[in-house]
Design an enzyme around this catalytic site. Sequence first.
Site, PDB file in Angstrom:
ATOM      1  N   SER A  67       3.761  -2.263  10.388  1.00 53.97           N
ATOM      2  CA  SER A  67       5.218  -2.052  10.363  1.00 53.97           C
ATOM      3  C   SER A  67       5.973  -3.331  10.005  1.00 53.97           C
ATOM      4  O   SER A  67       6.949  -3.710  10.663  1.00 53.97           O
ATOM      5  CB  SER A  67       5.700  -1.503  11.706  1.00 53.97           C
ATOM      6  OG  SER A  67       5.161  -0.222  11.946  1.00 53.97           O
ATOM      7  N   GLY A  97       3.198   2.548  10.997  1.00 56.11           N
ATOM      8  CA  GLY A  97       4.064   3.709  10.845  1.00 56.11           C
ATOM      9  C   GLY A  97       4.756   4.139  12.117  1.00 56.11           C
ATOM     10  O   GLY A  97       5.433   5.175  12.135  1.00 56.11           O
ATOM     11  N   ASN A 102       0.847  -1.194   0.000  1.00 54.23           N
ATOM     12  CA  ASN A 102       0.000   0.000   0.000  1.00 54.23           C
ATOM     13  C   ASN A 102       0.882   1.244   0.000  1.00 54.23           C
ATOM     14  O   ASN A 102       1.482   1.599   1.005  1.00 54.23           O
ATOM     15  CB  ASN A 102      -0.914   0.004   1.231  1.00 54.23           C
ATOM     16  CG  ASN A 102      -1.838   1.213   1.246  1.00 54.23           C
ATOM     17  OD1 ASN A 102      -2.010   1.898   0.237  1.00 54.23           O
ATOM     18  ND2 ASN A 102      -2.434   1.484   2.394  1.00 54.23           N
ATOM     19  N   GLU A 111      -4.911  -4.997  10.879  1.00 56.91           N
ATOM     20  CA  GLU A 111      -3.950  -3.914  11.101  1.00 56.91           C
ATOM     21  C   GLU A 111      -4.043  -3.414  12.545  1.00 56.91           C
ATOM     22  O   GLU A 111      -5.013  -2.731  12.886  1.00 56.91           O
ATOM     23  CB  GLU A 111      -4.270  -2.716  10.217  1.00 56.91           C
ATOM     24  CG  GLU A 111      -4.271  -2.931   8.731  1.00 56.91           C
ATOM     25  CD  GLU A 111      -4.585  -1.613   8.043  1.00 56.91           C
ATOM     26  OE1 GLU A 111      -3.685  -1.074   7.400  1.00 56.91           O
ATOM     27  OE2 GLU A 111      -5.712  -1.115   8.177  1.00 56.91           O
ATOM     28  N   GLU A 133      -6.686   4.520   7.973  1.00 61.30           N
ATOM     29  CA  GLU A 133      -6.611   5.952   7.675  1.00 61.30           C
ATOM     30  C   GLU A 133      -7.920   6.467   7.098  1.00 61.30           C
ATOM     31  O   GLU A 133      -8.295   7.625   7.317  1.00 61.30           O
ATOM     32  CB  GLU A 133      -5.438   6.227   6.737  1.00 61.30           C
ATOM     33  CG  GLU A 133      -4.091   6.036   7.441  1.00 61.30           C
ATOM     34  CD  GLU A 133      -2.923   5.970   6.471  1.00 61.30           C
ATOM     35  OE1 GLU A 133      -3.143   6.142   5.252  1.00 61.30           O
ATOM     36  OE2 GLU A 133      -1.794   5.736   6.934  1.00 61.30           O
ATOM     37  N   HIS A 176      -9.430   0.765   5.282  1.00 64.61           N
ATOM     38  CA  HIS A 176      -8.110   1.018   5.843  1.00 64.61           C
ATOM     39  C   HIS A 176      -8.234   1.979   7.024  1.00 64.61           C
ATOM     40  O   HIS A 176      -9.075   2.880   7.034  1.00 64.61           O
ATOM     41  CB  HIS A 176      -7.182   1.603   4.775  1.00 64.61           C
ATOM     42  CG  HIS A 176      -5.757   1.689   5.209  1.00 64.61           C
ATOM     43  ND1 HIS A 176      -5.265   2.738   5.957  1.00 64.61           N
ATOM     44  CD2 HIS A 176      -4.708   0.840   5.017  1.00 64.61           C
ATOM     45  CE1 HIS A 176      -3.980   2.546   6.190  1.00 64.61           C
ATOM     46  NE2 HIS A 176      -3.617   1.394   5.633  1.00 64.61           N
ATOM     47  N   LYS A 228      -0.097   4.283  -0.383  1.00 65.53           N
ATOM     48  CA  LYS A 228      -0.793   5.474   0.131  1.00 65.53           C
ATOM     49  C   LYS A 228      -0.586   6.628  -0.860  1.00 65.53           C
ATOM     50  O   LYS A 228      -0.661   6.414  -2.061  1.00 65.53           O
ATOM     51  CB  LYS A 228      -0.330   5.786   1.548  1.00 65.53           C
ATOM     52  CG  LYS A 228      -0.458   4.570   2.482  1.00 65.53           C
ATOM     53  CD  LYS A 228      -0.099   4.861   3.903  1.00 65.53           C
ATOM     54  CE  LYS A 228      -0.228   3.577   4.742  1.00 65.53           C
ATOM     55  NZ  LYS A 228       0.064   3.797   6.153  1.00 65.53           N
TER      56      LYS A 228
END
Length: 718
Positions: free
Chosen positions: A215, A175, A10, A169, A101, A99, A12
């Site tokens: 990560s 991140g 991904n 996730e 985000e 996702h 992004k």
Amino acid sequence: MARKFIVGGNWKCNPASAKEANSLLKEWKKGLPNVDKSKVDVVICPPALWMSTLAPSIEGLGMEVCSQNVGKTDAGAFTGEWTAGNLLDLGIKWTLIGHSERRTKYGETDADVAEKVGKCQDIGVNVILCIGETLEEREGGKTDEVNKRQLGAVIPKVKDWDKIVIAYEPVWAIGTGKVATPDQAEETQAAIREYLKSAVSAAVADKVRIQYGGSVTPENCAELITKPNIDGFLVGGASLKPSFMDIVSKVGPSKMADMWPKFEEKMKKDDMNETAMAAFKYTYGVLVSGADVMIPESKLDPVESLMEYEKLKEKPDPRLLKKTLILKLNGGLGTGMGLDKAKSLLEVTGGLTFLDLIAKQVASMKKEFKTDLKFMLMNSFSTSKDTLEALSKYPELGTGSDLEFVQNKAPKVTASDMSPAEWPAQPDHEWCPPGHGDLYPAMLGSGTLEKLLKKGYRYMFVSNSDNLGATMDLKILSHFVQSGAPFMMEVAERTDADKKGGHLAKDKATGGLLLRESAQCPEEDEKEFQNVGKYKFFNTNNLWVDLVALKREFRRNDGALPLPVMKNAKTVDPRDKKSTAVLQLETAMGAAIQCFQGASALVIPRSRFAPVKTTNDLLALRSDAYTLTEDFTIVLAAERQGVPPDVKLDGMYKFMDALEKLIPNGPPSLINCKKLVVEGPMTFGKDVVIKGSVTVKNTSGTEKELAAGVYEDKTVEL
């Protein structure tokens, strides 16, 4: 149930430009040999604006494009949205949904996610469904509760679980550099699978793939992937680095890491040059990567029209001859015709062999254009000595390395474990020719390419030594140079006699030309492969190459031209069918048409294509259906109107000694023959004339003679 691993990348809203994205994909390509694609699916999620433009490059790596998002509506007044149908229309079969985000930064709810999944299910788009808890939720002991809530909203919308992948996730690990321990990740994903078992069914729980996304790096993925409920990864930041392929290769490792050192040792021991080794490393990498070497109908469009020889308008420029090389491929022993020497040493007509006629053709052109014309051969180790001896009577052609370079050989691969084949009884059987696609690495590795360029040669015309119609044509050379194409293939119109040979097509993804050989056609597409009305043109193996462009392509591809790979199943000892099963890896020189941007093709008269692959071909070529011109070119007689006679000899005449016994008085007249079929033991008498379609049979088992006479449109029983 064994679940196939899946890795997602991904990106992004990264990288900063499409140029950087393409550079990244080129770096990934270097890692492909380390990945067995039969073990792992890979989907890449670029920014939306680049999905279509990057798709050919991503798919060329054996990966699929995945959208990062999709709308929850159908088409309509929804500015800035796109639908699941839009994705399919673009050929994109995957999307991320939910996702973290999208949930935390754009306020997408469980209900929104469920609606999006429903739209994708309706139209058949595959979904990577993202679920997972925040740090606050994890510390509050709500991990399972959150995952069940997010999954529970979606479950009623799912009709086909084969099109769903779950990506767990841990939001707190995305991140941040933090990562769940392998045991933590396994525990959570086992709980997800257990929930699916109770909420849907045991069968669904068993088959649904669950990725881990938090990560993930090349360093931590090896242990994570050993856990039974982790079926792959959804990778964020690490997917923007060349080392992403290290993650993929640890999920789906190929045999390259284990086996390449053994092949390298074997080839170094045999003093193979670096270019030859790089070429084999490329083909072996394709093999062990599990890449599909077939070219199905779904990837092709037919070529409707091309420039024709008769319509060329360029003015012939004799000055170009000083910059041009004539190269003949002369590596074949003719074992299929029972020979143990170069096939080009066979007599064709009037006591002249293929090599004699080629030498005389070159001499004729030198005389006609009053210029020194460069000529070379690519021999094999098996043909070099006999060929140089035969051409010693033509010293004007050149000698030694000015006259020839020798093609490479390649190790045979043991089919069972992909190791180097071993046959101590006859070590020569451990090696095989790598196909005529070896022309390019052999030119580079032998130093021939650099030597030619330094001497001012720019263009090369290459053809097979058994095709006497393939002469230097100044009209074609001038067209090739003035067109600016880096590569040009001479093609001819297919007839039923050519339907089993390779044909020209267009790559549906790129629009560029490509060559599909019969060995690259899936069995289910065989009928369309042989459809001469659809695929109208076949490769004559008469090729024109810009040597500067060839050198540039080698530079671009790290010294190994990325030709499509064909694998042929054999036994290590060809005469012992009980010996070890092996794979021989080959490439075709015509396939390079897809390596050069701007490559072209030219439709030529059939007179430029008169190859000899079998005794059927040689019988026709020796007959009056062909004539020898003043410049020593063999061409079809004018009466043939460009169509050769179709000769089908009984298998007992496969070898040359049997053919010579069949026609002790010379070949029959075939100038007016459409088809000749010979079945059973016989000899042809003197002055036999065949017209139309004739079958000659002898079922007695005792050799008989076909007497002199005219035979027309009949079956003759001896």
